[in-house]
Enzyme design. Structure first.
Site, short mmCIF file in Angstrom:
data_model
loop_
_atom_site.label_atom_id
_atom_site.label_comp_id
_atom_site.label_asym_id
_atom_site.label_seq_id
_atom_site.Cartn_x
_atom_site.Cartn_y
_atom_site.Cartn_z
N ASP A 62 5.61 3.31 -8.83
CA ASP A 62 4.25 4.23 -8.05
C ASP A 62 5.77 5.11 -7.34
OD1 ASP A 62 2.42 4.15 -5.35
OD2 ASP A 62 4.61 4.53 -4.61
N GLU A 106 -1.20 7.85 -6.72
CA GLU A 106 1.05 8.31 -7.39
C GLU A 106 0.81 6.63 -7.78
OE1 GLU A 106 1.70 7.32 -3.29
OE2 GLU A 106 0.12 8.03 -4.36
#
Length: 192
Positions: A62, A106
């Site tokens: 992430d 993301e």
């Protein structure tokens, strides 16, 4: 001539269907596999590793503070950042069966068949260091803003009765442990 026209039409339809299928399994921004492709390959690799009694590892990554980056520098810069990170992940998934995926937003996932826990952790650390170095240079560099990722690693040797989703959850938990511990690090869980 009618036969030839039908033949060319059939070939064109086959190509279009193949292209549509490929597009349905690819993230349009990063050109990595998408979550649909990941779900499909997770089960394929899980059962293959179960047959071979070999490990299956997952790395979940992430981008740290991505929302802040996006809000500060704009969505175009955010998209460039995601593409740059996707390139790093792709560069680190060169073995047959390895799969780099944009999982959503993301978040990225690497599916790594036949990779043991120690090797998966070492690969995650290599990726973390490469992202930190690569993302800080070139088009997406912004003074005072360091690009980092938090990664979670999980490995299991699939057995009868085990669910592959547990491995994904273990990698996700490990990634959030890395975030809670201060970001820009790798944590590992065993998917048992």
């Amino acid at each position: 001539s009618l036969f030839i026209a039908l033949l060319f039409l059939s070939i064109a339809l086959i190509r279009k269907n193949a292209n549509d299928h490929l597009m349905a399994l690819t993230d349009p921004l990063t050109r990595l596999a998408n979550r649909r492709k990941f779900d499909e390959m997770l089960y394929q690799e899980w059962y293959r590793c179960r047959r071979l009694h070999s490990p299956l590892s997952i790395i979940m990554a992430d981008v740290d503070l991505f929302k802040k980056y996006n809000d500060t520098f704009g969505h175009k810069a955010g998209d460039l950042l995601l593409c740059r990170i996707a390139g790093v992940l792709e560069d680190h998934t060169k073995r047959i069966g390895d799969l780099a995926v944009r999982y959503g937003g993301e978040e990225f996932v690497l599916l790594l068949p036949n990779m043991d826990a120690a090797s998966a952790f070492a690969l995650a650390e290599k990726i973390r260091n490469t992202v930190s170095q690569t993302a800080s240079t070139g088009v997406i560099r912004h003074p005072g803003h360091r690009i980092t990722v938090s990664l979670g690693v999980a490995t299991a040797i699939p057995e009868e009765g085990m669910n592959p989703e547990v491995l994904v959850l273990e990698a996700d938990k490990a990634m959030y442990q890395a975030k809670r511990a201060g970001r820009n690090q790798t944590r590992q869980n065993n998917g048992e």
